[in-house]
Design an enzyme around this catalytic site. Sequence first.
Site, PDB file in Angstrom:
ATOM      1  N   CYS A  60      72.778-119.505  36.543  1.00  0.00           N
ATOM      2  CA  CYS A  60      72.953-119.418  37.992  1.00  0.00           C
ATOM      3  C   CYS A  60      72.226-118.196  38.552  1.00  0.00           C
ATOM      4  CB  CYS A  60      74.430-119.430  38.367  1.00  0.00           C
ATOM      5  SG  CYS A  60      75.309-117.983  37.794  1.00  0.00           S
ATOM      6  N   THR A  61      72.122-117.137  37.734  1.00  0.00           N
ATOM      7  CA  THR A  61      71.360-115.966  38.185  1.00  0.00           C
ATOM      8  C   THR A  61      69.894-116.354  38.362  1.00  0.00           C
ATOM      9  OG1 THR A  61      72.832-114.420  37.079  1.00  0.00           O
ATOM     10  CG2 THR A  61      70.630-113.627  37.558  1.00  0.00           C
TER      11      THR A  61
END
Lengths: 434, 538
Positions: free
Chosen positions: A209-210
């Site tokens: 997700c980063t």
Amino acid sequence: MASAEVYPASEPARWKHLDRVRTRPGPYTNTDTFDGSIVAENMEQMKILVIGAGGLGCEILKDLALSGFKNIHVIDMDTIDISNLNRQFLFRKADVGKYKAEVAAAFVERRVKGVKITPHNCKIQDFDEDFYMQFQLVVCGLDSIEARRWINATLVNMVDEEVEDSYKPLIDGGTEGFKGQARVIFPTITSCIECQLDMHAPRAAVPLCTLASIPRQPEHCIEWAHVIAWDQEKPFPKLDKDDPEHISWLYQKALARAQEFNISGVTYSLTQGVVKNIIPAIAATNSVIAAACCNEAFKIASNCAPFLGFPDNNYMMYSGNDSIYTYTFKHEKKDDCPVCGNLARELVVDPEWTLRELVESFATRPDAQLKKPSIRAEGKTLYMQSPASLEEQTRPNLDKTLTELGLSNGEEIGVTDPAFATVSFKFKLKFKQS
Amino acid sequence: MTEIVMSQTPPILHGPSEKERKYDRQLRLWAASGQAALESANILLLNSGSGTVGIETLKNLVLPGIGRFAIYDDEVVDEADLGVNFFLDEGYLGEPRSQCLTELLLELNPEVQGAWYPRVGDAITLEKLLATSPTFTVIMYTHPIRPEYVALLEGYGRQHKTPLVAIHSAGFYSYFRIHLPGAFPIVDTHPDETATTDLRLLSPWPELSEFAEKMTRDIDNLDNHDHGHLPYVVILLHYLEKWKAAHGGAYPSTYKEKTEFRQMVQNAARTDNPEGGEENFEEAVAAVLKTVVPPTLPSGLREVFEYKRTDPNEHRSGFWIIADAIKEFYEKHQCLPLRGSVPDMKAQSKVYVQLQNIYKTKARQDATEVLRTAQAMAPDRHIDPAEVELFCKNAAFVKLINATGGESNARDRLRTVVEQELANDENAEAMMMPLSLVGIYLALQATSYHVDTSAINEHEIMAEVDKIFPGALNESENLAKAAQEVARAEGGELHNIAALTGGMVAQEMIKIITKQYIPIDNTCIFDGINSRCQVLRL
């Protein structure tokens, strides 16, 4: 070729310095095991295997040839790249593209008369136990943890208590920048590479997700280009990390993404470093670590001085960043080592995890590092990565929780991975209190 | 038309040059600046004894591309050389050893220049070579060696301020010793990434406080997404303010207070969200003990501040002028110039970049202040802003090697060190410490100038050691064993020990030439029987 090799008359004169040390006892020599009169002959007859003909491998071949070993084999599947030339001193610009093992072997044979070096341009996994059985010593100069684990497991498996020749000491070196380590393993007797696995923990992966939504570092942008953009756009049929055109594509993508988020620091060099997981390497450090390994090989083969592995220390850490520091110590053998131990290793899990979460956790656990684990419990198969039919059959289990699968606290599971076909990792589940 | 399309293509598609590709793995360690320093280096090796360790060192310097080297070696190649030295071959038997070594080393890297001496028929003496060569950057010599050579090299070193490296490898043992011409400061020490975090949580400047305050003004009413993406710096600043309010304006300072504070942060994490916890709060909790610390003056920099300059050149050097300016900065602000980097932490991209800019801006302000101070201190000298910036960035990690210098009392210092080491050995077992290697140094040193080929036995070695250090042998069995081990080798090298030592010396040479990383101070002893080394200041 018969055993009646004829050496030039100059042999004793040539090995004058070596013979003074290896044929005469010193104050620390164990005189019960040392016989100076047969050392030279013994060493000449030994077959020694070198794994890797790269930065460490080139040094190791030179060092062994000048330590009195005459029959050396070397395995390396790689070909020479221009970025090798700053340290792999047996290679020249004209050798780029040729097999490392072949060029290295020929060079050392030419330079040190009387030594025979047999190159194998292939993977270590291409050979079976019969092949490894012919050697008395194995010295590794590898950059991959996976290859180290494979040879370690193979040599441990080969041990037959009844057959003295089945014990093959394994000497392993590794470097990164100004740092490195050298260690000696006597399979089943001293701590093995698998026992020491958690000393080489993999770098924590950046959460997806980063990468996908909140990049902050240049590395995040590069990983995004590598993991996400490449898959979406497929600019070339298959990513070749050594193709500058492919790296350029990733670099451009990463740069554009970095600009979008106002992140600075994406460069071509960093892109290449992240994508290929490049470890800085210099001749000086390779020289230290390879020679430390070969010094142990020499002492083991000649018995002319005590060596690592017995009775205590088996591991030397070296650091040259801040002054010079070595730490030589005994790494203890682990009873729950999946390769050389016989106990199951405790594995703390949340009973509410899905099997998928358990499967994925094996990749990042420092003491497991298994990328494609298949899992069995007593009497049932939970998940198999292959063959395809079994994978399909067991896939639905991935979304069930451990409780739903009927696993209980204290239960033992067996984990296998195609990278280490001979090893079954035994774990004992320990449920987290919630 | 085509031209317009072409010009829209980004210009940087070419990738690295061939040289950058060849040196890629090392440029990642010392960058272009380090490489430039190596490429302008000129190294002299005075090769003596069985002649391998110096060559193994040079090999590790030729490969990464030093500018040039010269080898001075009186010997001709004989059979025994071929059994220990890789850079010789049969074709050179009877020829000058320096010639063969130079020619085979030069094959390793076409960008390096090398020369060999003495030439047959044109006997250039060492003295003449030193007098006529371009200045050497570093000089190495290997033992055993003729004492008059060492005297010549030491004279040269004093005159030209050239670092000298003495190397001795015999059998399983070796040592090398670096003589630096004076105090040797290093700015670019490459500290471990994890050691460099400096967030100034206990002395935030207005812009940082404001930023944190703004983000946390309504912290309890933030939605889960925003709450879960507060950077941990902001979280800690917020709860530090709360702590202060509850503790009469004082920050947590004792270990107990810090663990209480840590608990306070822990308790503030939300657990009723779908994830059942918050990664950013976990990061904040983990960072408390390391980052909630008042600014301190690290010992390395303290040594720089307290150093008494004796050499007039030092007063004019950029390093010492900037050091003075930073000292003034420290005395004024009670903290060092800010490093300006922010470790990665969970946060929205935009917020993280803002935070980075706040730190970077402050670091630039600090560096500007230091630059102005330095300029005021040395108005007649140009101060390089880039040098100031690097110094400010690394201020906490600056290191001074050889701070006390001086050769006059070498014998006394050796005696003090030996006494200390032997005393330590008495408690070594109880302290679970390995024994000192100083005995190896003494035993090797006893043969340092033994250049003729006659064997030197352990009794002769012990007699020599006894001259340097009367009575030591009676006290230490280890010392006697070291002497026996040295006698066993009869001055000959084992290739492995020469290669290992050559690797260590090459690392040190690279550190000295590039002024990056931290060199030893000043002697490194290696024991190949136990596979370990010890660094002593002798």
